[in-house]
Design a protein around this motif. Structure first.
Motif, PDB file in Angstrom:
ATOM      1  N   GLY A  77       0.798  -1.224   0.000  1.00  0.00           N
ATOM      2  CA  GLY A  77       0.000   0.000   0.000  1.00  0.00           C
ATOM      3  C   GLY A  77       0.827   1.269   0.000  1.00  0.00           C
ATOM      4  N   LYS A  78       2.082   1.169   0.398  1.00  0.00           N
ATOM      5  CA  LYS A  78       2.951   2.346   0.506  1.00  0.00           C
ATOM      6  C   LYS A  78       3.780   2.589  -0.752  1.00  0.00           C
ATOM      7  CE  LYS A  78       3.753   0.930   5.279  1.00  0.00           C
ATOM      8  NZ  LYS A  78       4.796   0.392   6.159  1.00  0.00           N
ATOM      9  N   LEU A  79       3.772   1.647  -1.681  1.00  0.00           N
ATOM     10  CA  LEU A  79       4.704   1.712  -2.813  1.00  0.00           C
ATOM     11  C   LEU A  79       4.111   2.338  -4.078  1.00  0.00           C
ATOM     12  CD1 LEU A  79       6.435  -1.734  -2.295  1.00  0.00           C
ATOM     13  CD2 LEU A  79       7.376   0.531  -1.794  1.00  0.00           C
ATOM     14  N   GLY A  80       2.812   2.568  -4.108  1.00  0.00           N
ATOM     15  CA  GLY A  80       2.212   3.244  -5.261  1.00  0.00           C
ATOM     16  C   GLY A  80       1.635   2.288  -6.289  1.00  0.00           C
ATOM     17  N   ALA A 167      15.128  -1.738  -2.910  1.00  0.00           N
ATOM     18  CA  ALA A 167      15.350  -1.973  -4.347  1.00  0.00           C
ATOM     19  C   ALA A 167      14.134  -1.512  -5.151  1.00  0.00           C
ATOM     20  CB  ALA A 167      15.636  -3.454  -4.600  1.00  0.00           C
ATOM     21  N   VAL A 168      12.947  -1.743  -4.624  1.00  0.00           N
ATOM     22  CA  VAL A 168      11.724  -1.284  -5.303  1.00  0.00           C
ATOM     23  C   VAL A 168      11.667   0.240  -5.299  1.00  0.00           C
ATOM     24  CG1 VAL A 168       9.195  -1.202  -5.189  1.00  0.00           C
ATOM     25  CG2 VAL A 168      10.402  -3.373  -4.848  1.00  0.00           C
ATOM     26  N   LYS A 169      11.926   0.850  -4.149  1.00  0.00           N
ATOM     27  CA  LYS A 169      11.838   2.308  -4.017  1.00  0.00           C
ATOM     28  C   LYS A 169      12.792   3.032  -4.960  1.00  0.00           C
ATOM     29  CE  LYS A 169      10.054   2.535   0.685  1.00  0.00           C
ATOM     30  NZ  LYS A 169      10.351   2.857   2.094  1.00  0.00           N
ATOM     31  N   LYS A 170      13.949   2.431  -5.233  1.00  0.00           N
ATOM     32  CA  LYS A 170      14.917   3.054  -6.159  1.00  0.00           C
ATOM     33  C   LYS A 170      14.350   3.108  -7.581  1.00  0.00           C
ATOM     34  CE  LYS A 170      19.118   1.742  -3.732  1.00  0.00           C
ATOM     35  NZ  LYS A 170      20.229   0.791  -3.694  1.00  0.00           N
ATOM     36  N   LEU A 171      13.405   2.230  -7.890  1.00  0.00           N
ATOM     37  CA  LEU A 171      12.843   2.160  -9.241  1.00  0.00           C
ATOM     38  C   LEU A 171      11.586   2.998  -9.416  1.00  0.00           C
ATOM     39  CD1 LEU A 171      13.226  -1.697  -9.733  1.00  0.00           C
ATOM     40  CD2 LEU A 171      14.685   0.084 -10.704  1.00  0.00           C
ATOM     41  N   VAL A 172      10.971   3.387  -8.307  1.00  0.00           N
ATOM     42  CA  VAL A 172       9.685   4.114  -8.368  1.00  0.00           C
ATOM     43  C   VAL A 172       9.895   5.526  -8.869  1.00  0.00           C
ATOM     44  CG1 VAL A 172       7.719   4.954  -7.020  1.00  0.00           C
ATOM     45  CG2 VAL A 172       8.658   2.695  -6.567  1.00  0.00           C
TER      46      VAL A 172
END
Length: 172
Positions: A77-80, A167-172
């Motif tokens: 829910g926090k990742l968009g 790793a996910v946040k770096k791609l968002v």
């Protein structure tokens, strides 16, 4: 025949063999066809253009797998909207749906490799001795290139949640 990696991991200290090649950062993620239900399937292309975190678990009905899936459900829910979290196991789709309902898990997508174990082989996580999938994490960018991978060496341990989320946040 697929590569066998003897002693690639352990289950409670006992060696297990993984079938399939080990994927690495920079590799193109193999396509897959997994079951959403007994008849409906999903493939990698269904999530085109999205960042994908693939959380692989042996069975949702075990403690670590339960905790792992709940944790990624909280993070989802926090990742968009451009991120999808897929939980893959060989549990039957009905068992996955029942578990999600009982656990209140509604943000991750559960997919089953019960029919062919082809995902397990393609991603190098099929446990020869048990025909289950080894706990692992894959983060794919929008073009399905692997940006993060964690193959756990001991099945009963938790993955590095923070590193996977970063790793996910770096791609968002």
């Amino acid at each position: 025949m697929a590569q066998e990696r003897a002693n690639a991991a352990t289950l409670k200290g006992n060696p297990i063999t993984l079938i399939g090649s080990e994927l690495k950062v920079g590799d193109q993620a193999p396509d897959f066809t997994l079951n959403q239900s007994l008849v409906d399937t999903a493939s990698l292309s269904d999530y085109a253009g999205k960042i994908k975190l693939i959380s692989v678990v042996p069975s949702l009905d075990t403690g670590v797998c339960d905790a792992q899936t709940r944790r990624f459900n909280e993070e989802a829910g926090k990742l968009g909207d451009n991120v999808v979290i897929l939980t893959v196991s060989v549990d039957l789709p009905m068992a996955q749906a029942r578990w999600c309902g009982a656990a209140g898990v509604d943000k991750v997508v559960t997919l089953s490799d019960y029919k062919t174990r082809s995902f397990g082989e393609a991603y190098g996580v099929l446990i020869k001795e048990l025909q289950l999938l080894m706990r692992s994490i894959f983060v794919l960018d929008a073009d399905n290139k692997i940006q993060y991978v964690e193959y756990l060496s001991e099945m009963t341990e938790h993955p590095n949640y923070e590193a996977a989320i970063e790793a996910v946040k770096k791609l968002v």
